[in-house]
Design an enzyme around this catalytic site. Structure first.
Site, short mmCIF file in Angstrom:
data_model
loop_
_atom_site.label_atom_id
_atom_site.label_comp_id
_atom_site.label_asym_id
_atom_site.label_seq_id
_atom_site.Cartn_x
_atom_site.Cartn_y
_atom_site.Cartn_z
N LEU A 6 36.10 -9.82 -42.40
CA LEU A 6 34.68 -9.67 -42.69
C LEU A 6 34.52 -8.48 -43.62
O LEU A 6 34.94 -7.37 -43.29
CB LEU A 6 33.91 -9.44 -41.38
CG LEU A 6 32.48 -8.89 -41.50
CD1 LEU A 6 31.59 -9.81 -42.30
CD2 LEU A 6 31.91 -8.63 -40.11
N ILE A 7 33.93 -8.71 -44.79
CA ILE A 7 33.76 -7.65 -45.78
C ILE A 7 32.27 -7.47 -46.06
O ILE A 7 31.57 -8.44 -46.36
CB ILE A 7 34.49 -7.99 -47.10
CG1 ILE A 7 35.96 -8.32 -46.83
CG2 ILE A 7 34.39 -6.83 -48.09
CD1 ILE A 7 36.73 -8.76 -48.07
N GLY A 9 29.13 -5.78 -48.38
CA GLY A 9 28.86 -5.31 -49.74
C GLY A 9 29.71 -5.96 -50.80
O GLY A 9 30.39 -5.29 -51.58
N SER A 11 28.72 -8.12 -53.36
CA SER A 11 28.04 -8.67 -54.54
C SER A 11 28.68 -8.19 -55.84
O SER A 11 28.56 -8.86 -56.87
CB SER A 11 26.55 -8.30 -54.52
OG SER A 11 26.38 -6.89 -54.54
N SER A 12 29.38 -7.04 -55.79
CA SER A 12 30.00 -6.51 -57.01
C SER A 12 31.07 -5.50 -56.63
O SER A 12 31.29 -5.20 -55.45
CB SER A 12 28.94 -5.84 -57.91
OG SER A 12 28.38 -4.71 -57.25
N GLY A 13 31.76 -4.98 -57.65
CA GLY A 13 32.67 -3.85 -57.46
C GLY A 13 33.80 -4.07 -56.49
O GLY A 13 34.43 -5.14 -56.45
N GLY A 15 33.87 -4.47 -53.27
CA GLY A 15 33.67 -5.53 -52.30
C GLY A 15 34.00 -6.90 -52.86
O GLY A 15 34.70 -7.70 -52.22
N SER A 138 35.35 7.97 -49.33
CA SER A 138 35.33 8.59 -50.65
C SER A 138 36.05 9.92 -50.57
O SER A 138 36.20 10.50 -49.49
CB SER A 138 33.86 8.83 -51.07
OG SER A 138 33.78 9.68 -52.20
N TYR A 151 25.07 12.60 -49.91
CA TYR A 151 26.08 11.53 -49.93
C TYR A 151 27.35 11.99 -49.22
O TYR A 151 27.90 11.29 -48.37
CB TYR A 151 26.39 11.15 -51.38
CG TYR A 151 27.53 10.18 -51.54
CD1 TYR A 151 27.36 8.82 -51.29
CD2 TYR A 151 28.79 10.62 -51.97
CE1 TYR A 151 28.41 7.94 -51.45
CE2 TYR A 151 29.84 9.74 -52.13
CZ TYR A 151 29.65 8.40 -51.87
OH TYR A 151 30.69 7.52 -52.01
#
Length: 286
Positions: A6-7, A9, A11-13, A15, A138, A151
């Site tokens: 299960l991943i 995020g 939609s892009s990048g 993920g 990060s 952040y």
């Protein structure tokens, strides 16, 4: 039986690249995102390569949305082998100039979302006595940086949460815990961060502006002078994530590039992969 993942995020990048890469390597992938209408790029890859990827809506800030997605997977497969907490959002703005709404948002997306998704899969992994939870954090989860304090605070929280979790669920329930720590990523993540955080086209105003301009000049200088690129592609980060998932004894934490490793050196040199500290904590408390 093939493993599923299960991943969040996707939609892009990172993920999106992770969803494709895991599917190419034999996993059944449940690719989730808050707005399923943003799945066009992934749909095209699924169709082109006939990938075993199932798209599901999942908003990491909505517990009911998380629960619905997980119930769908359990109904189909009866298990969840890997959770990849990837969804997140960049944010660069001074504490003074951030609204209450923005502060809550950056924490919800980057920290609470990880906790809620993990909380939802743990009962199933505990019951099956196996599983793996990987969170994309990060270098900002290890090293505080100018204009990124909110952040970084959220990412520090994820690092502490995952580290603490690893001290007891791994041995008791065979659930492996890892943090993957990229440096800069040249994806939509960066564009989104800029769009979300600028104030009248700038990250900082007033007395903060000269400091911000110096900060940006330093960033540009490092990017120009660095022999090892500061920015990685989403695929490069996804390749590190896949290796962690395939590792029988994965690290508690891992940086995704030489630049990221060097950047975090003072925080990590005594225990680069985090396993020594977790081992010591187990001895002290358990």
């Amino acid at each position: 039986m093939n493993k599923n993942v299960l991943i969040t995020g996707t939609s892009s990048g990172v993920g999106l690249e992770s969803a494709v890469l895991f599917a190419q390597n034999g996993y059944k992938v449940y690719a989730t995102m808050r707005d399923i209408n943003k799945a066009q790029a992934l749909k095209e890859k699924i169709k082109k390569d006939n990938l075993n990827i199932i798209l599901l809506p999942l908003d990491v800030t909505d517990k009911q949305s998380i629960q619905t997605a997980i119930e769908t997977i359990i109904e189909k497969d009866g298990k969840i082998d890997v959770l990849l907490n990837n969804a997140g959002a960049g944010f660069a703005k001074t504490t003074e100039q951030s609204s209450e709404e923005e502060i809550r948002w950056v924490t919800e997306v980057n920290y609470h979302g990880v906790v809620f998704c993990t909380q939802a899969v743990l009962p199933f992994m505990r019951k099956q006595k196996s599983g793996q939870i990987i969170s994309v954090t990060s270098v900002g989860g290890l090293v505080g940086q100018p204009f990124n304090e909110l952040y970084c605070g959220a990412k520090f929280a994820v690092e502490g949460y995952m580290e603490a979790l690893a001290t007891y669920v791994s041995d008791a329930f065979n659930i492996k815990i890892s943090c993957v720590e990229p440096g800069g990523i040249s994806t939509e993540f960066m564009k989104s961060a800029i769009g979300k955080t600028a104030v009248d086209g700038q990250f900082a105003t007033g007395e903060y502006l000269p400091i911000f301009e110096k900060y940006m000049a330093g960033n540009q200088k490092r990017a120009n002078e660095s022999g090892e690129s500061v920015y990685q592609t989403g695929l490069e980060v996804a390749e590190v994530i896949l290796k962690v998932a395939q590792n029988e004894n994965p690290p508690i934490r891992i940086r995704t590039s030489k630049w990221a490793e060097d950047f975090c050196r003072l925080k990590t040199q005594a225990d680069p992969d985090g396993t020594k500290l977790v081992s010591e904590i187990k001895k002290s408390f358990l």
